[in-house]
Scaffold this active site. Structure first.
Site, PDB file in Angstrom:
ATOM      1  N   LYS A 190       0.839  -1.209   0.000  1.00 14.92           N
ATOM      2  CA  LYS A 190       0.000   0.000   0.000  1.00 14.92           C
ATOM      3  C   LYS A 190       0.878   1.264   0.000  1.00 14.92           C
ATOM      4  O   LYS A 190       0.655   2.184  -0.786  1.00 14.92           O
ATOM      5  CB  LYS A 190      -0.934   0.011   1.225  1.00 14.92           C
ATOM      6  CG  LYS A 190      -1.900  -1.181   1.259  1.00 14.92           C
ATOM      7  CD  LYS A 190      -2.916  -1.078   2.372  1.00 14.92           C
ATOM      8  CE  LYS A 190      -2.347  -1.270   3.756  1.00 14.92           C
ATOM      9  NZ  LYS A 190      -1.769  -2.613   4.014  1.00 14.92           N
ATOM     10  N   THR A 191       1.885   1.282   0.868  1.00 13.68           N
ATOM     11  CA  THR A 191       2.774   2.449   0.939  1.00 13.68           C
ATOM     12  C   THR A 191       3.552   2.597  -0.368  1.00 13.68           C
ATOM     13  O   THR A 191       3.711   3.710  -0.885  1.00 13.68           O
ATOM     14  CB  THR A 191       3.759   2.301   2.124  1.00 13.68           C
ATOM     15  OG1 THR A 191       3.008   1.924   3.273  1.00 13.68           O
ATOM     16  CG2 THR A 191       4.498   3.583   2.393  1.00 13.68           C
ATOM     17  N   ASP A 233      -1.292   6.288   7.097  1.00 17.68           N
ATOM     18  CA  ASP A 233      -1.328   4.839   7.299  1.00 17.68           C
ATOM     19  C   ASP A 233      -2.215   4.541   8.512  1.00 17.68           C
ATOM     20  O   ASP A 233      -2.456   5.418   9.339  1.00 17.68           O
ATOM     21  CB  ASP A 233       0.105   4.353   7.549  1.00 17.68           C
ATOM     22  CG  ASP A 233       0.283   2.907   7.145  1.00 17.68           C
ATOM     23  OD1 ASP A 233      -0.684   2.299   6.665  1.00 17.68           O
ATOM     24  OD2 ASP A 233       1.402   2.387   7.307  1.00 17.68           O
ATOM     25  N   THR A 290      -5.602  -1.651   7.216  1.00 20.01           N
ATOM     26  CA  THR A 290      -5.683  -3.115   7.190  1.00 20.01           C
ATOM     27  C   THR A 290      -7.087  -3.548   7.636  1.00 20.01           C
ATOM     28  O   THR A 290      -7.421  -4.713   7.575  1.00 20.01           O
ATOM     29  CB  THR A 290      -4.657  -3.734   8.171  1.00 20.01           C
ATOM     30  OG1 THR A 290      -4.795  -3.065   9.431  1.00 20.01           O
ATOM     31  CG2 THR A 290      -3.240  -3.569   7.664  1.00 20.01           C
ATOM     32  N   ARG A 348       6.362  -8.135   1.231  1.00 23.04           N
ATOM     33  CA  ARG A 348       7.257  -7.761   2.333  1.00 23.04           C
ATOM     34  C   ARG A 348       7.818  -8.997   3.032  1.00 23.04           C
ATOM     35  O   ARG A 348       8.990  -9.055   3.394  1.00 23.04           O
ATOM     36  CB  ARG A 348       6.527  -6.876   3.353  1.00 23.04           C
ATOM     37  CG  ARG A 348       7.470  -6.355   4.445  1.00 23.04           C
ATOM     38  CD  ARG A 348       6.718  -5.651   5.555  1.00 23.04           C
ATOM     39  NE  ARG A 348       6.085  -4.434   5.070  1.00 23.04           N
ATOM     40  CZ  ARG A 348       5.047  -3.846   5.669  1.00 23.04           C
ATOM     41  NH1 ARG A 348       4.535  -4.361   6.767  1.00 23.04           N
ATOM     42  NH2 ARG A 348       4.528  -2.749   5.168  1.00 23.04           N
TER      43      ARG A 348
END
Ligand code: ADE
Length: 328
Positions: A58-59, A103, A152, A211
């Site tokens: 997402k980032t 975030d 999330t 990740r």
């Protein structure tokens, strides 16, 4: 010089160009249209919400969007925005085309949300200066900026906030081949030699999450270095997973414990989330957000109206035999 090596590596691995961002094809297609239209109109892009599990990128997407729009990105998070003054300072320092990335948007408090609404809708900041009878209202015009919020837990976002986004994108788990492509790119950047078998092993254990895949690659690289080999083969990959107590499908001890408790204590389910959380001594939200989505995606667990049920594929994976309702 002391630097945080992990953070630097993670930054090196972050895709810098749109074509380096693997997978999530539908989202990329939609975003490219939004970006191109925005650039043609020479306006700020509509605010967007990115929802999905941690580590799905997402980032990374937000960075890429900022780059394409020709703006800078300011990064903060829901819990970091404690006071009105925090948001006011951030908003008034934005420049045209900038991206404000928040975030963990489900953790923005109500007071801050109230400030964000007019900022998002009309690009205005309403402030109250002073207290009591001498308090004054002050309205400040904000530059054309775009808010990108990530969460999330989309279901925890308040309705008024959610309704103010021009688009909501839900990131999915990645295909095995996409994870392998991501790992190959990371290995090249970090100058790591790795066999196809090892790539496959790490990708399968990555919980379909970039990740985590990169994390496994970094840990295998450590293992190889310590064992004086300059190539990650099947052996180094498997040994790394063993050390991390991660099995070939990416399950960690707590994942296996969840399945085993449902099987042994609750006869395979259905069991309610509350009872499961109590038996595991784990937070309900953590079970729902961190553990269950991947177990569900593997076809190991099902959420039904009566509760959680462990599915046959999980029994097979754990080597537990279920015959005639009896668990051996
Ligand atoms: N890192 C995080 N997400 C990624 C993606 N989709 N492609 C490549 N690298 C990534």
């Amino acid at each position: 010089m002391i630097n945080n090596e992990e953070t630097t590596i993670d930054q090196m691995l972050r895709p810098q160009k749109w074509n380096e961002y693997i997978g999530q094809e539908k989202i990329k297609k939609h975003l490219k249209i939004m970006i191109e239209a925005t650039n043609k109109r020479n306006e700020a892009m509509d605010h967007i919400l990115l929802a999905g599990q941690a580590g799905l990128g997402k980032t990374t997407l937000a960075y890429l969007i900022a780059k394409e729009l020709g703006g800078k990105i300011k990064i903060t998070s829901g819990p970091a925005l404690e006071k009105m003054g925090d948001v006011a300072a951030i908003l008034t320092n934005l420049e045209p085309k900038d991206i404000l990335f928040i975030d963990e948007a489900h953790r923005i408090n109500r007071l801050i949300e109230e400030v964000l609404y007019p900022a998002m809708e009309m690009r205005k900041l309403h402030l109250i200066i002073g207290k009591g009878p001498s308090a004054r209202n002050l309205t400040i015009d904000l530059p054309p900026f775009t808010l990108i919020a990530a969460t999330t837990r989309e279901n925890l976002l308040s309705h008024p906030l959610r309704s103010r986004f021009g688009a909501i994108f839900r990131l999915n788990y990645y295909d095995l081949n996409d994870i392998i492509t991501i790992l190959k790119r990371s290995a090249k950047i970090l100058k790591i030699k790795i066999t196809n078998e090892a790539l496959n092993i790490l990708a399968k254990a990555s919980r379909a999450t970039p990740r985590l895949a990169n994390r496994l690659l970094k840990r295998s690289r450590d293992y190889a270095l310590v064992n004086d080999t300059d190539i990650i083969t099947e052996k180094e990959a498997e040994k790394t997973l063993e050390l991390l107590e991660i099995d070939n499908l990416g399950l960690e001890p707590q994942d296996r414990k969840i399945l085993e408790i449902i099987i042994h204590k609750f006869r395979g389910g259905p069991v309610g989330l509350k009872s499961l959380a109590a038996a595991l001594n784990e937070d309900q939200g953590v079970i729902e957000d961190i553990y269950e989505p991947y177990l569900i995606s593997l076809g190991f667990l099902q959420r039904t109206s009566a509760g959680r049920i462990v599915l046959p594929a999980a029994y097979k994976h754990l080597g537990i035999h279920k015959q005639g309702g009896l668990i051996e």
